[in-house]
Write a protein that holds these residues in place. Structure first.
Motif, PDB file in Angstrom:
ATOM      1  N   ALA A   4      63.168  45.454  38.961  1.00  0.00           N
ATOM      2  CA  ALA A   4      63.578  46.012  40.324  1.00  0.00           C
ATOM      3  C   ALA A   4      65.138  45.608  40.581  1.00  0.00           C
ATOM      4  CB  ALA A   4      62.793  45.578  41.511  1.00  0.00           C
ATOM      5  N   GLU A   5      65.396  44.365  40.167  1.00  0.00           N
ATOM      6  CA  GLU A   5      66.839  43.964  40.284  1.00  0.00           C
ATOM      7  C   GLU A   5      67.776  44.762  39.456  1.00  0.00           C
ATOM      8  OE1 GLU A   5      66.639  39.797  39.069  1.00  0.00           O
ATOM      9  OE2 GLU A   5      66.004  39.257  41.005  1.00  0.00           O
ATOM     10  N   LEU A   6      67.080  45.227  38.380  1.00  0.00           N
ATOM     11  CA  LEU A   6      68.084  46.091  37.390  1.00  0.00           C
ATOM     12  C   LEU A   6      68.157  47.451  37.534  1.00  0.00           C
ATOM     13  CD1 LEU A   6      67.089  44.357  34.041  1.00  0.00           C
ATOM     14  CD2 LEU A   6      69.188  44.054  35.154  1.00  0.00           C
ATOM     15  N   GLY A   7      67.284  47.836  38.651  1.00  0.00           N
ATOM     16  CA  GLY A   7      67.211  49.276  39.007  1.00  0.00           C
ATOM     17  C   GLY A   7      66.451  50.417  38.267  1.00  0.00           C
ATOM     18  N   ILE A   8      65.518  49.749  37.592  1.00  0.00           N
ATOM     19  CA  ILE A   8      64.520  50.480  36.856  1.00  0.00           C
ATOM     20  C   ILE A   8      63.512  50.882  37.885  1.00  0.00           C
ATOM     21  CG2 ILE A   8      62.890  50.507  34.868  1.00  0.00           C
ATOM     22  CD1 ILE A   8      64.560  48.178  33.552  1.00  0.00           C
ATOM     23  N   PRO A   9      63.165  52.301  37.875  1.00  0.00           N
ATOM     24  CA  PRO A   9      62.271  52.825  38.820  1.00  0.00           C
ATOM     25  C   PRO A   9      60.979  52.708  38.114  1.00  0.00           C
ATOM     26  CG  PRO A   9      63.697  54.484  37.943  1.00  0.00           C
ATOM     27  CD  PRO A   9      64.102  53.410  37.317  1.00  0.00           C
ATOM     28  N   LEU A  10      59.970  52.109  39.305  1.00  0.00           N
ATOM     29  CA  LEU A  10      58.621  51.605  38.908  1.00  0.00           C
ATOM     30  C   LEU A  10      57.339  52.357  39.478  1.00  0.00           C
ATOM     31  CD1 LEU A  10      59.249  47.514  38.964  1.00  0.00           C
ATOM     32  CD2 LEU A  10      59.326  48.939  36.970  1.00  0.00           C
ATOM     33  N   LYS A  11      56.420  52.338  38.787  1.00  0.00           N
ATOM     34  CA  LYS A  11      55.149  52.858  39.354  1.00  0.00           C
ATOM     35  C   LYS A  11      54.040  51.863  38.680  1.00  0.00           C
ATOM     36  CE  LYS A  11      55.855  57.722  39.711  1.00  0.00           C
ATOM     37  NZ  LYS A  11      55.717  59.265  39.556  1.00  0.00           N
ATOM     38  N   SER A  12      52.830  51.968  39.632  1.00  0.00           N
ATOM     39  CA  SER A  12      51.723  51.097  39.192  1.00  0.00           C
ATOM     40  C   SER A  12      50.900  52.002  38.084  1.00  0.00           C
ATOM     41  CB  SER A  12      51.042  50.834  40.370  1.00  0.00           C
ATOM     42  OG  SER A  12      50.435  52.077  40.865  1.00  0.00           O
ATOM     43  N   LEU A  13      49.954  51.269  37.654  1.00  0.00           N
ATOM     44  CA  LEU A  13      49.055  51.825  36.651  1.00  0.00           C
ATOM     45  C   LEU A  13      48.203  53.064  37.101  1.00  0.00           C
ATOM     46  CD1 LEU A  13      47.340  49.120  34.426  1.00  0.00           C
ATOM     47  CD2 LEU A  13      48.653  51.175  33.568  1.00  0.00           C
ATOM     48  N   ASN A  14      47.827  52.776  38.269  1.00  0.00           N
ATOM     49  CA  ASN A  14      47.129  53.947  38.933  1.00  0.00           C
ATOM     50  C   ASN A  14      47.837  55.248  39.361  1.00  0.00           C
ATOM     51  OD1 ASN A  14      44.715  52.670  38.900  1.00  0.00           O
ATOM     52  ND2 ASN A  14      45.028  51.389  40.790  1.00  0.00           N
ATOM     53  N   ALA A  15      49.186  54.944  39.395  1.00  0.00           N
ATOM     54  CA  ALA A  15      50.089  56.049  39.827  1.00  0.00           C
ATOM     55  C   ALA A  15      50.718  56.843  38.614  1.00  0.00           C
ATOM     56  CB  ALA A  15      51.128  55.536  40.607  1.00  0.00           C
ATOM     57  N   ILE A  16      50.354  56.636  37.451  1.00  0.00           N
ATOM     58  CA  ILE A  16      50.738  57.424  36.315  1.00  0.00           C
ATOM     59  C   ILE A  16      49.674  58.027  35.509  1.00  0.00           C
ATOM     60  CG2 ILE A  16      52.924  56.019  36.139  1.00  0.00           C
ATOM     61  CD1 ILE A  16      50.400  55.142  33.699  1.00  0.00           C
ATOM     62  N   GLU A  17      50.250  58.999  34.865  1.00  0.00           N
ATOM     63  CA  GLU A  17      49.105  59.795  34.023  1.00  0.00           C
ATOM     64  C   GLU A  17      49.127  59.404  32.581  1.00  0.00           C
ATOM     65  OE1 GLU A  17      47.072  62.002  35.210  1.00  0.00           O
ATOM     66  OE2 GLU A  17      47.838  61.853  37.040  1.00  0.00           O
ATOM     67  N   ARG A  18      50.065  58.671  32.189  1.00  0.00           N
ATOM     68  CA  ARG A  18      50.399  58.221  30.713  1.00  0.00           C
ATOM     69  C   ARG A  18      51.255  57.269  30.756  1.00  0.00           C
ATOM     70  NH1 ARG A  18      54.321  61.764  31.414  1.00  0.00           N
ATOM     71  NH2 ARG A  18      56.088  61.378  30.242  1.00  0.00           N
TER      72      ARG A  18
END
Length: 237
Positions: free
Chosen positions: A67-81
Motif C-alpha cells: 500500500a505504501e508503494l502504491g501497488i493495487p491490492l485485492k483479497s483472495l475472495n475478490a480475484i478469479e486467478r
C-alpha cells in the motif's frame, strides 16, 4: 545479516520481478526477501515499466508495504486467478519441498501459493538444505484453546513442540488469523514431508503447518560468485 547476504537477497528479488508482466495478478509473499521483491515491483510500477498489476498479499506486513508503494491490492475472495506468486522460504530441499512460517504467515502463504498458476520461490543460498527440519523448526498454527492438546499429539508423532513466544511483547506470537504457533523439531529431520504435512493437518485444533509440498514450480537462489551476487535457477531433483 551480512552485507553479502543482503546483496544475494536483493539480486534474487530483482530477478523474480523480471517474470512479472503487465496485467498480471501477483501473489506477494512475506519475509525479508519477498519484501525486497515487493519494493522492486513498486519501483517498476512507478517508472511505468509495468501497468495494470493487482497484488494479493500473504501477510499484514506485505499489505502495509504494498500500500505504501502504491501497488493495487485485492483479497483472495475478490480475484478469479493468481497468475504468479513469488515468496521466500526458510528451508528448501532438493525436491523443492519447503518449510515456511518463520514469520508466522504460512496459512495465507499456502493459500496464495496453491491458487497461483506458477509459484516461484526466492531464497539466498543459506536456505538450501538436504533434509528439512534439521536446522529450522516446523511451524504449526493452532487454535488458541487447543495448543496443549496439539502439543501432546505432535509429541506422539515424534515431534518436540514449543509455543512460539513474542520478542517485544509479553506472551505468545499471535498470527494474522488470531491463532498461536507451535514450533516443532523431529529427530533426524523430516524424511516424508508429504505424509507428515497431511498427518499434522489432520490433528484436531491444527489450522495449517509450514510444510509446502508439491506446489513449487521454480526456485531462484541468490549467491555470491567471487565478490559479486548472482542468481541461479535451481534444478529440481
Amino acid at each position: 545479516m551480512s552485507d553479502l547476504q543482503d546483496r544475494m537477497k536483493q539480486a534474487v528479488a530483482e530477478a523474480a520481478t523480471e517474470q512479472i508482466r503487465s496485467g498480471m495478478v501477483v501473489g506477494l509473499g512475506s519475509g525479508s526477501t519477498a519484501a525486497l521483491m515487493i519494493q522492486a515491483l513498486g519501483a517498476k510500477l512507478k517508472r511505468g515499466e509495468l501497468t495494470d498489476i493487482t497484488g494479493v498479499t500473504t501477510s499484514f506486513q506485505g499489505e502495509v508495504l504494498a500500500a505504501e508503494l502504491g501497488i493495487p491490492l485485492k483479497s483472495l475472495n475478490a480475484i478469479e486467478r493468481i497468475d504468479l506468486a513469488i515468496d521466500g522460504a526458510d528451508e528448501v530441499d532438493p525436491a523443492f519441498q519447503l518449510i515456511k512460517g518463520g514469520g508466522a504467515c504460512h496459512v495465507q502463504e499456502k493459500l496464495v501459493a496453491r491458487r497461483a498458476e506458477r509459484f516461484v520461490v526466492v531464497v539466498d543460498a543459506t536456505k538450501l538444505v538436504d533434509t528439512l527440519n534439521l536446522g529450522f523448526l516446523l511451524p504449526v498454527e493452532v487454535l488458541p484453546g487447543a495448543w496443549r492438546q496439539v502439543q501432546a499429539e505432535l509429541q506422539a508423532l515424534g515431534g518436540e513442540a514449543q509455543l512460539r513466544m513474542a520478542v517485544r511483547k509479553a506472551g505468545p506470537v499471535v498470527t494474522d488469523q488470531g491463532n498461536l504457533v507451535l514450533d516443532v523439531r523431529f529427530a533426524g529431520g523430516i524424511t516424508d514431508p508429504a505424509g507428515l504435512e497431511q498427518e499434522i493437518n489432520n490433528l484436531p485444533g491444527v489450522l495449517e503447518n509450514g510444510l509446502f509440498v508439491g506446489i513449487t514450480d521454480q526456485v531462484l537462489v541468490g549467491e555470491i560468485a567471487g565478490d559479486q551476487p548472482r542468481v541461479r535457477d535451481l534444478e529440481k531433483r
